[in-house]
Design a protein around this motif. Sequence first.
Motif, PDB file in Angstrom:
ATOM      1  N   GLN A 108      41.053  39.534  49.018  1.00  0.00           N
ATOM      2  CA  GLN A 108      40.711  40.925  49.289  1.00  0.00           C
ATOM      3  C   GLN A 108      41.471  41.862  48.349  1.00  0.00           C
ATOM      4  N   GLN A 109      40.821  42.952  47.984  1.00  0.00           N
ATOM      5  CA  GLN A 109      41.459  43.973  47.147  1.00  0.00           C
ATOM      6  C   GLN A 109      42.244  44.936  48.032  1.00  0.00           C
ATOM      7  N   ALA A 120      50.240  48.756  49.619  1.00  0.00           N
ATOM      8  CA  ALA A 120      49.967  48.320  48.253  1.00  0.00           C
ATOM      9  C   ALA A 120      50.992  48.875  47.280  1.00  0.00           C
ATOM     10  N   VAL A 160      45.599  42.311  44.421  1.00  0.00           N
ATOM     11  CA  VAL A 160      44.620  41.414  45.026  1.00  0.00           C
ATOM     12  C   VAL A 160      45.399  40.491  45.961  1.00  0.00           C
ATOM     13  N   PRO A 175      43.710  48.517  47.248  1.00  0.00           N
ATOM     14  CA  PRO A 175      43.903  49.575  46.252  1.00  0.00           C
ATOM     15  C   PRO A 175      45.229  50.303  46.429  1.00  0.00           C
ATOM     16  N   GLY A 213      47.815  48.889  42.852  1.00  0.00           N
ATOM     17  CA  GLY A 213      47.075  48.046  43.774  1.00  0.00           C
ATOM     18  C   GLY A 213      47.390  46.577  43.598  1.00  0.00           C
TER      19      GLY A 213
END
Length: 114
Positions: free
Chosen positions: A70-71, A59, A65, A73, A63
Amino acid sequence: GGVMSALYAMRYLGQTGVGAGAVYIGKGVIVGVDGFDGRYNGTYKEEGGRIKVTLTLSAPAGGAVLVTGQQLPQGQSIPLTADWPSNFANGAAQTVSVMGRPVQVTFEKIGDVP
């Protein structure tokens, strides 16, 4: 044949969005970056006209998306896997599995890297 060492533009389409980036693929190594500043690092093996890809997507600061919805972080990384034909940069969409969810990716060769 086998995969030639080169820089590729990648364009991808997921369930919730699109993106683009650039990756180097060659000498058994893949390294790249996408437009969201996600970083790609991994390896591949060539077997029987296919290349088996194992990647990590890290990431960016703040962070992200993912195009799967899905995230991801800040500070986290996730595994990606793929099994492509050796001529993956033929304009056809190839599938990458992102935590079990498919993302369609097309590759365009920018130039060879010795």
